[in-house]
Design a protein around this motif. Structure first.
Motif, PDB file in Angstrom:
ATOM      1  N   PHE A   1       0.826  -1.202   0.000  1.00 43.00           N
ATOM      2  CA  PHE A   1       0.000   0.000   0.000  1.00 43.00           C
ATOM      3  C   PHE A   1       0.864   1.257   0.000  1.00 43.00           C
ATOM      4  CE2 PHE A   1      -2.373   3.381   2.095  1.00 43.00           C
ATOM      5  CZ  PHE A   1      -3.550   3.384   1.376  1.00 43.00           C
ATOM      6  N   CYS A   2       1.880   1.289   0.863  1.00 39.85           N
ATOM      7  CA  CYS A   2       2.764   2.459   0.940  1.00 39.85           C
ATOM      8  C   CYS A   2       3.490   2.685  -0.379  1.00 39.85           C
ATOM      9  CB  CYS A   2       3.769   2.307   2.079  1.00 39.85           C
ATOM     10  SG  CYS A   2       3.029   2.472   3.709  1.00 39.85           S
ATOM     11  N   HIS A   3       3.906   1.615  -1.003  1.00 44.89           N
ATOM     12  CA  HIS A   3       4.612   1.746  -2.274  1.00 44.89           C
ATOM     13  C   HIS A   3       3.670   2.243  -3.373  1.00 44.89           C
ATOM     14  CE1 HIS A   3       7.991   1.110  -4.907  1.00 44.89           C
ATOM     15  NE2 HIS A   3       7.180   0.539  -5.770  1.00 44.89           N
ATOM     16  N   GLU A   4       2.488   1.652  -3.458  1.00 44.64           N
ATOM     17  CA  GLU A   4       1.514   2.056  -4.488  1.00 44.64           C
ATOM     18  C   GLU A   4       1.070   3.504  -4.317  1.00 44.64           C
ATOM     19  OE1 GLU A   4      -1.569  -0.861  -4.080  1.00 44.64           O
ATOM     20  OE2 GLU A   4      -0.464  -2.368  -5.241  1.00 44.64           O
ATOM     21  N   GLU A   5       0.905   3.926  -3.070  1.00 43.36           N
ATOM     22  CA  GLU A   5       0.409   5.275  -2.776  1.00 43.36           C
ATOM     23  C   GLU A   5       1.539   6.296  -2.597  1.00 43.36           C
ATOM     24  OE1 GLU A   5      -2.947   6.370  -1.984  1.00 43.36           O
ATOM     25  OE2 GLU A   5      -3.599   4.530  -2.961  1.00 43.36           O
ATOM     26  N   LYS A   6       2.795   5.828  -2.710  1.00 38.98           N
ATOM     27  CA  LYS A   6       3.978   6.688  -2.549  1.00 38.98           C
ATOM     28  C   LYS A   6       3.945   7.412  -1.204  1.00 38.98           C
ATOM     29  CE  LYS A   6       4.485   7.239  -7.488  1.00 38.98           C
ATOM     30  NZ  LYS A   6       4.555   8.127  -8.631  1.00 38.98           N
ATOM     31  N   ARG A   7       3.853   6.600  -0.129  1.00 38.00           N
ATOM     32  CA  ARG A   7       3.725   7.148   1.217  1.00 38.00           C
ATOM     33  C   ARG A   7       4.910   6.781   2.105  1.00 38.00           C
ATOM     34  NH1 ARG A   7      -1.080   9.296   2.574  1.00 38.00           N
ATOM     35  NH2 ARG A   7      -2.681   9.080   0.971  1.00 38.00           N
ATOM     36  N   LEU A   8       5.302   7.729   2.929  1.00 34.16           N
ATOM     37  CA  LEU A   8       6.239   7.480   4.019  1.00 34.16           C
ATOM     38  C   LEU A   8       5.530   6.581   5.024  1.00 34.16           C
ATOM     39  CD1 LEU A   8       8.653   8.107   6.002  1.00 34.16           C
ATOM     40  CD2 LEU A   8       7.368  10.150   6.653  1.00 34.16           C
ATOM     41  N   LEU A   9       6.205   5.546   5.495  1.00 32.56           N
ATOM     42  CA  LEU A   9       5.650   4.641   6.504  1.00 32.56           C
ATOM     43  C   LEU A   9       6.197   5.028   7.864  1.00 32.56           C
ATOM     44  CD1 LEU A   9       4.273   2.065   7.594  1.00 32.56           C
ATOM     45  CD2 LEU A   9       6.318   0.807   6.844  1.00 32.56           C
ATOM     46  N   ILE A  10       5.304   5.259   8.829  1.00 30.24           N
ATOM     47  CA  ILE A  10       5.704   5.530  10.213  1.00 30.24           C
ATOM     48  C   ILE A  10       5.178   4.395  11.074  1.00 30.24           C
ATOM     49  CG2 ILE A  10       5.573   7.109  12.163  1.00 30.24           C
ATOM     50  CD1 ILE A  10       5.099   9.390  10.209  1.00 30.24           C
ATOM     51  N   THR A  11       6.080   3.747  11.828  1.00 30.88           N
ATOM     52  CA  THR A  11       5.718   2.556  12.592  1.00 30.88           C
ATOM     53  C   THR A  11       6.661   2.364  13.778  1.00 30.88           C
ATOM     54  OG1 THR A  11       5.302   0.168  12.377  1.00 30.88           O
ATOM     55  CG2 THR A  11       7.173   1.062  11.145  1.00 30.88           C
ATOM     56  N   THR A  12       6.311   1.429  14.654  1.00 29.83           N
ATOM     57  CA  THR A  12       7.244   0.981  15.694  1.00 29.83           C
ATOM     58  C   THR A  12       7.683  -0.454  15.406  1.00 29.83           C
ATOM     59  OG1 THR A  12       5.487   0.173  17.166  1.00 29.83           O
ATOM     60  CG2 THR A  12       6.195   2.462  17.471  1.00 29.83           C
TER      61      THR A  12
ATOM     62  N   GLN B   1      14.066  -4.307   7.511  1.00 32.01           N
ATOM     63  CA  GLN B   1      14.581  -5.246   6.512  1.00 32.01           C
ATOM     64  C   GLN B   1      14.313  -4.763   5.088  1.00 32.01           C
ATOM     65  OE1 GLN B   1      12.735  -8.983   7.451  1.00 32.01           O
ATOM     66  NE2 GLN B   1      13.764  -9.152   9.429  1.00 32.01           N
ATOM     67  N   LYS B   2      13.394  -3.840   4.934  1.00 33.35           N
ATOM     68  CA  LYS B   2      13.037  -3.320   3.608  1.00 33.35           C
ATOM     69  C   LYS B   2      13.901  -2.121   3.212  1.00 33.35           C
ATOM     70  CE  LYS B   2       9.010  -5.701   3.506  1.00 33.35           C
ATOM     71  NZ  LYS B   2       8.712  -6.758   2.592  1.00 33.35           N
ATOM     72  N   ARG B   3      14.850  -1.732   4.046  1.00 37.78           N
ATOM     73  CA  ARG B   3      15.595  -0.496   3.836  1.00 37.78           C
ATOM     74  C   ARG B   3      16.373  -0.447   2.523  1.00 37.78           C
ATOM     75  NH1 ARG B   3      18.103  -3.410   7.679  1.00 37.78           N
ATOM     76  NH2 ARG B   3      20.312  -3.893   7.432  1.00 37.78           N
ATOM     77  N   HIS B   4      16.726  -1.585   1.965  1.00 38.70           N
ATOM     78  CA  HIS B   4      17.499  -1.604   0.721  1.00 38.70           C
ATOM     79  C   HIS B   4      16.611  -1.650  -0.527  1.00 38.70           C
ATOM     80  CE1 HIS B   4      21.113  -1.864   3.028  1.00 38.70           C
ATOM     81  NE2 HIS B   4      20.699  -2.974   3.620  1.00 38.70           N
ATOM     82  N   LYS B   5      15.300  -1.766  -0.324  1.00 35.19           N
ATOM     83  CA  LYS B   5      14.366  -1.789  -1.449  1.00 35.19           C
ATOM     84  C   LYS B   5      13.950  -0.359  -1.781  1.00 35.19           C
ATOM     85  CE  LYS B   5      12.625  -6.341  -0.427  1.00 35.19           C
ATOM     86  NZ  LYS B   5      11.481  -7.218  -0.564  1.00 35.19           N
ATOM     87  N   ASN B   6      13.377  -0.176  -2.964  1.00 39.27           N
ATOM     88  CA  ASN B   6      12.849   1.137  -3.318  1.00 39.27           C
ATOM     89  C   ASN B   6      11.638   1.434  -2.443  1.00 39.27           C
ATOM     90  OD1 ASN B   6      14.713   1.564  -5.371  1.00 39.27           O
ATOM     91  ND2 ASN B   6      13.443   0.549  -6.887  1.00 39.27           N
ATOM     92  N   HIS B   7      11.608   2.624  -1.871  1.00 40.64           N
ATOM     93  CA  HIS B   7      10.477   3.019  -1.026  1.00 40.64           C
ATOM     94  C   HIS B   7      10.443   4.538  -0.909  1.00 40.64           C
ATOM     95  CE1 HIS B   7      13.161   3.802   2.405  1.00 40.64           C
ATOM     96  NE2 HIS B   7      13.777   2.690   2.081  1.00 40.64           N
ATOM     97  N   TYR B   8       9.394   5.029  -0.278  1.00 38.90           N
ATOM     98  CA  TYR B   8       9.178   6.465  -0.141  1.00 38.90           C
ATOM     99  C   TYR B   8       9.437   6.947   1.279  1.00 38.90           C
ATOM    100  CZ  TYR B   8       7.491   5.882  -4.782  1.00 38.90           C
ATOM    101  OH  TYR B   8       7.438   5.586  -6.117  1.00 38.90           O
TER     102      TYR B   8
ATOM    103  N   THR C   1      12.434   9.929   0.319  1.00 43.45           N
ATOM    104  CA  THR C   1      12.449   8.827  -0.634  1.00 43.45           C
ATOM    105  C   THR C   1      13.743   8.024  -0.484  1.00 43.45           C
ATOM    106  OG1 THR C   1      11.045  10.018  -2.187  1.00 43.45           O
ATOM    107  CG2 THR C   1      12.354   8.203  -3.086  1.00 43.45           C
ATOM    108  N   GLY C   2      13.595   6.737  -0.202  1.00 46.29           N
ATOM    109  CA  GLY C   2      14.738   5.844  -0.014  1.00 46.29           C
ATOM    110  C   GLY C   2      15.398   5.944   1.344  1.00 46.29           C
ATOM    111  N   LEU C   3      14.885   6.793   2.228  1.00 45.46           N
ATOM    112  CA  LEU C   3      15.486   7.005   3.543  1.00 45.46           C
ATOM    113  C   LEU C   3      14.809   6.125   4.592  1.00 45.46           C
ATOM    114  CD1 LEU C   3      17.641   8.955   4.814  1.00 45.46           C
ATOM    115  CD2 LEU C   3      15.708  10.375   5.509  1.00 45.46           C
ATOM    116  N   THR C   4      15.612   5.421   5.382  1.00 51.25           N
ATOM    117  CA  THR C   4      15.103   4.664   6.525  1.00 51.25           C
ATOM    118  C   THR C   4      15.712   5.273   7.777  1.00 51.25           C
ATOM    119  OG1 THR C   4      14.946   2.629   5.233  1.00 51.25           O
ATOM    120  CG2 THR C   4      14.923   2.397   7.634  1.00 51.25           C
TER     121      THR C   4
END
Length: 117
Positions: free
Chosen positions: A43-54, A60-67, A99-102
């Motif tokens: 969902f975050c990838h499709e919607e181009k959203r920053l994910l905030i979580t605990t 583990q997803k830090r090396h993948k493309n993400h927003y 974008t791409g930042l963890t």
């Protein structure tokens, strides 16, 4: 900024982010409540959203493309401390930098990783 707020982030944080003008998806109390991590990630990838979580599993997803991924990991978390860490990170980075930042916000130090393009 488009942001997905996981269920473990305090509602005071959601309210503050909305007040700052961010476009927030908060699944608490919605039909999306209880989404599994893979669906959240998609969902975050499709919607181009920053994910905030605990949820540290998203690191583990830090090396993948993400927003952007913001993870709050505290030894003795409470709503106020989680809120403060989220707001500290949001105020530290500009929207285009996410974008791409963890970012993993911890008690005494923070870890920042940039995914390779």
């Amino acid at each position: 900024m488009n942001i997905f707020v996981d269920e473990n982030i305090p509602s005071m944080t959601v309210k503050e982010l909305i007040k700052l003008g961010h476009n927030i998806v908060d699944i608490r109390g919605s039909d999306k409540r209880g989404m599994i991590d893979d669906d959240i990630w998609k969902f975050c990838h499709e919607e181009k959203r920053l994910l905030i979580t605990t949820d540290k599993g998203f690191a583990q997803k830090r090396h993948k493309n993400h927003y952007g991924i913001l993870i709050v990991r505290l030894k003795q978390p409470n709503k106020l401390r989680i809120h403060q860490k989220v707001m500290q990170a949001i105020n530290r980075f500009k929207e285009k930098e996410w974008t791409g930042l963890t970012v993993v916000m911890q008690d005494l130090f923070h870890t920042i990783n940039r995914a390779k393009k």
